[in-house]
Design a protein around this motif. Structure first.
Motif, mmCIF file in Angstrom:
data_model
loop_
_atom_site.group_PDB
_atom_site.id
_atom_site.type_symbol
_atom_site.label_atom_id
_atom_site.label_comp_id
_atom_site.label_asym_id
_atom_site.label_seq_id
_atom_site.Cartn_x
_atom_site.Cartn_y
_atom_site.Cartn_z
ATOM 1 N N VAL A 112 0.835 -1.208 0.000
ATOM 2 C CA VAL A 112 0.000 0.000 0.000
ATOM 3 C C VAL A 112 0.867 1.254 0.000
ATOM 4 C CG1 VAL A 112 -1.644 1.331 1.377
ATOM 5 C CG2 VAL A 112 -1.986 -1.119 1.076
ATOM 6 N N ILE A 113 1.905 1.265 0.842
ATOM 7 C CA ILE A 113 2.779 2.439 0.897
ATOM 8 C C ILE A 113 3.519 2.633 -0.435
ATOM 9 C CG2 ILE A 113 4.761 3.487 2.044
ATOM 10 C CD1 ILE A 113 3.951 2.046 4.580
ATOM 11 N N SER A 114 4.022 1.537 -1.007
ATOM 12 C CA SER A 114 4.757 1.654 -2.273
ATOM 13 C C SER A 114 3.848 2.121 -3.398
ATOM 14 C CB SER A 114 5.391 0.309 -2.624
ATOM 15 O OG SER A 114 4.413 -0.688 -2.843
ATOM 16 N N ILE A 115 2.587 1.696 -3.413
ATOM 17 C CA ILE A 115 1.653 2.163 -4.439
ATOM 18 C C ILE A 115 1.394 3.655 -4.282
ATOM 19 C CG2 ILE A 115 -0.754 2.037 -5.196
ATOM 20 C CD1 ILE A 115 -0.666 -0.951 -4.694
ATOM 21 N N LEU A 116 1.102 4.082 -3.051
ATOM 22 C CA LEU A 116 0.804 5.497 -2.819
ATOM 23 C C LEU A 116 1.995 6.381 -3.171
ATOM 24 C CD1 LEU A 116 -1.137 5.256 0.579
ATOM 25 C CD2 LEU A 116 -2.088 5.659 -1.686
ATOM 26 N N VAL A 117 3.182 5.991 -2.727
ATOM 27 C CA VAL A 117 4.362 6.826 -2.934
ATOM 28 C C VAL A 117 4.844 6.739 -4.383
ATOM 29 C CG1 VAL A 117 6.770 7.188 -2.264
ATOM 30 C CG2 VAL A 117 5.055 6.655 -0.525
ATOM 31 N N GLY A 118 4.967 5.505 -4.912
ATOM 32 C CA GLY A 118 5.527 5.325 -6.242
ATOM 33 C C GLY A 118 4.675 5.929 -7.334
ATOM 34 N N ILE A 119 3.377 5.646 -7.322
ATOM 35 C CA ILE A 119 2.507 6.168 -8.381
ATOM 36 C C ILE A 119 2.343 7.678 -8.253
ATOM 37 C CG2 ILE A 119 0.177 6.086 -9.328
ATOM 38 C CD1 ILE A 119 0.057 3.175 -8.696
ATOM 39 N N SER A 120 2.245 8.184 -7.025
ATOM 40 C CA SER A 120 2.112 9.631 -6.844
ATOM 41 C C SER A 120 3.353 10.355 -7.362
ATOM 42 C CB SER A 120 1.893 9.955 -5.364
ATOM 43 O OG SER A 120 0.691 9.380 -4.888
ATOM 44 N N ALA A 121 4.532 9.822 -7.040
ATOM 45 C CA ALA A 121 5.767 10.459 -7.506
ATOM 46 C C ALA A 121 5.880 10.402 -9.023
ATOM 47 C CB ALA A 121 6.974 9.777 -6.860
ATOM 48 N N GLY A 122 5.537 9.271 -9.619
ATOM 49 C CA GLY A 122 5.673 9.138 -11.065
ATOM 50 C C GLY A 122 4.643 9.916 -11.852
ATOM 51 N N TYR A 123 3.432 10.067 -11.317
ATOM 52 C CA TYR A 123 2.369 10.728 -12.077
ATOM 53 C C TYR A 123 2.392 12.248 -11.907
ATOM 54 C CZ TYR A 123 -2.218 12.040 -13.811
ATOM 55 O OH TYR A 123 -3.234 12.640 -14.502
ATOM 56 N N PHE A 124 2.509 12.709 -10.671
ATOM 57 C CA PHE A 124 2.416 14.159 -10.438
ATOM 58 C C PHE A 124 3.713 14.876 -10.795
ATOM 59 C CE2 PHE A 124 -0.800 12.426 -7.526
ATOM 60 C CZ PHE A 124 -1.897 13.143 -7.956
ATOM 61 N N GLY A 125 4.867 14.240 -10.564
ATOM 62 C CA GLY A 125 6.140 14.867 -10.915
ATOM 63 C C GLY A 125 6.404 16.123 -10.112
ATOM 64 N N GLY A 126 7.322 16.942 -10.597
ATOM 65 C CA GLY A 126 7.611 18.223 -9.970
ATOM 66 C C GLY A 126 8.117 18.089 -8.544
ATOM 67 N N ARG A 127 7.651 18.988 -7.685
ATOM 68 C CA ARG A 127 8.086 19.002 -6.297
ATOM 69 C C ARG A 127 7.643 17.743 -5.547
ATOM 70 N NH1 ARG A 127 10.085 23.657 -4.153
ATOM 71 N NH2 ARG A 127 10.016 25.518 -5.498
ATOM 72 N N ILE A 128 6.460 17.262 -5.892
ATOM 73 C CA ILE A 128 5.982 16.033 -5.236
ATOM 74 C C ILE A 128 6.934 14.884 -5.515
ATOM 75 C CG2 ILE A 128 4.113 14.338 -5.187
ATOM 76 C CD1 ILE A 128 2.158 16.577 -5.753
ATOM 77 N N ASP A 129 7.353 14.765 -6.768
ATOM 78 C CA ASP A 129 8.302 13.707 -7.123
ATOM 79 C C ASP A 129 9.641 13.915 -6.410
ATOM 80 O OD1 ASP A 129 9.522 11.550 -8.420
ATOM 81 O OD2 ASP A 129 10.157 12.802 -10.089
ATOM 82 N N GLN A 130 10.088 15.145 -6.322
ATOM 83 C CA GLN A 130 11.365 15.417 -5.666
ATOM 84 C C GLN A 130 11.335 15.027 -4.195
ATOM 85 O OE1 GLN A 130 12.291 19.544 -6.346
ATOM 86 N NE2 GLN A 130 12.526 19.292 -8.576
ATOM 87 N N TRP A 131 10.288 15.423 -3.486
ATOM 88 C CA TRP A 131 10.213 15.126 -2.054
ATOM 89 C C TRP A 131 10.013 13.635 -1.804
ATOM 90 C CZ3 TRP A 131 11.850 18.105 1.649
ATOM 91 C CH2 TRP A 131 11.889 19.488 1.477
ATOM 92 N N LEU A 132 9.137 13.004 -2.563
ATOM 93 C CA LEU A 132 8.911 11.570 -2.355
ATOM 94 C C LEU A 132 10.143 10.760 -2.739
ATOM 95 C CD1 LEU A 132 5.224 11.161 -3.619
ATOM 96 C CD2 LEU A 132 6.048 11.268 -1.262
ATOM 97 N N ASN A 133 10.813 11.159 -3.802
ATOM 98 C CA ASN A 133 12.049 10.482 -4.190
ATOM 99 C C ASN A 133 13.126 10.666 -3.129
ATOM 100 O OD1 ASN A 133 13.553 8.899 -5.978
ATOM 101 N ND2 ASN A 133 14.482 10.698 -6.928
#
Length: 324
Positions: A112-133
């Motif tokens: 569940v955590i990997s789905i929420l973090v991985g898909i959110s980072a890959g789809y939204f990009g930008g700052r969200i991707d930077q912080w989650l990465n």
């Protein structure tokens, strides 16, 4: 009015029936020519059914002293007894309930955590991707097993539930990184861009357009974490960091080591739970391999490889006819 409602419900059932049959055919097709899936799922089914049937199958209470210490395997005690005179076969069945519950709970939390973090980072990009990465990289820096040992030692002798939570919240970054990269690739596909042009909400695009295309990766990640959690739960309890009063496969190893079973001739007290963990871990590995064989065309075997060879021959024949 009642007749109209009954007709509508009958129509809905008739429309849902073909979908159920199609899902059933797809599930059965997964096993066609896939020996790894047949063996892996077969072993897991036998083990899980036996553990669930423990109250009716196990001959003794797992915590009850029923014989002399270190009685050899016999017809009365299939796997012998422990140093405390407890039946090992009963402990294997009851201990499997706790160990498998820990493994699957940790796998569910991590997935569940990997789905929420991985898909959110890959789809939204930008700052969200930077912080989650950044969070993923920070968690990946710490070696997981030493981190689990430190956390378990800090919390004291923890029970199976706490061990499942600890493993689940520390083993998600690998799956999240894979989902992030795959989501970034799907983000530029035509069907996703079309859904965005049609004004579909981002949540619906993620759940309907992207997530179904990542099911094989999610399933493989889940099975991998379950196998990892099963081994690490046994390792933590073997080191004495779990609750020694609970009956699991890990605590069985702990008590066997504490009573020096191998040195006193009671090898079965150590070997039986160790082989059980190895058997279940091997079955999970085969399931993971079977998922890879189905989702990755380069790894297809059995009946699948024949289909792909035939397709490649047809493609080559068309190319030759085009050249001529």
């Amino acid at each position: 009015m009642t007749d109209q409602l009954s007709i509508q419900s009958a129509n809905r059932r008739s429309m849902a029936a073909p979908g159920k049959r199609k899902r059933l055919r797809n599930f059965l097709a997964f096993f066609h020519g896939n020996m790894s899936a047949k063996i892996g799922f077969g072993v897991m089914a036998i083990v899980m059914v036996a553990c669930l049937m423990a109250p009716w199958v196990a001959p003794y209470d797992p915590q009850e002293r029923v014989a002399r210490p270190h009685v050899e395997p016999s017809a009365e005690h299939i796997f012998g007894t422990t140093r405390q005179g407890r039946d090992i076969f009963s402990q294997i069945l009851y201990g499997g309930q706790a160990s498998l519950a820990v493994a699957f709970t940790a796998g569910a939390i991590s997935t569940v955590i990997s789905i929420l973090v991985g898909i959110s980072a890959g789809y939204f990009g930008g700052r969200i991707d930077q912080w989650l990465n950044f969070v993923m990289n920070v968690v990946l820096v710490f070696p997981q097993l030493p981190l689990l040992i430190v956390l378990a030692a800090f919390l004291g002798q923890v029970g199976p539930i706490v061990i499942a939570i600890l493993i689940g919240v520390t083993s998600w970054p690998w799956g999240a990184r894979v989902l992030r990269s795959q989501t970034m690739a799907l983000r530029q596909k035509e069907f996703v861009l079309s859904a965005e042009c049609m004004g579909e909400s981002r949540i619906r695009i993620i759940l309907v357009e992207i997530l179904p295309n990542l099911i094989s990766i999610v399933a493989g990640s889940f099975v991998g974490v379950v196998m990892y959690a099963l081994i690490n739960e046994a390792g933590l309890e073997f080191l004495g960091l779990g609750d020694p009063t609970s009956v699991t496969w890990g605590t069985m190893l702990y008590w066997a080591q504490s009573s020096a079973a191998l040195y006193t001739g009671g090898w079965w007290e150590m070997i039986v739970p160790a082989l059980t963990i190895a058997l279940v871990g091997g079955a999970l590995a085969l399931i993971n391999i079977s998922i890879d064989q189905v989702s990755n065309p380069k790894l297809k075997t059995g009946a699948h490889i024949k289909r792909w060879r035939r397709l490649n021959r047809d493609i080559q024949a068309k190319r030759l006819r085009g050249v001529s």
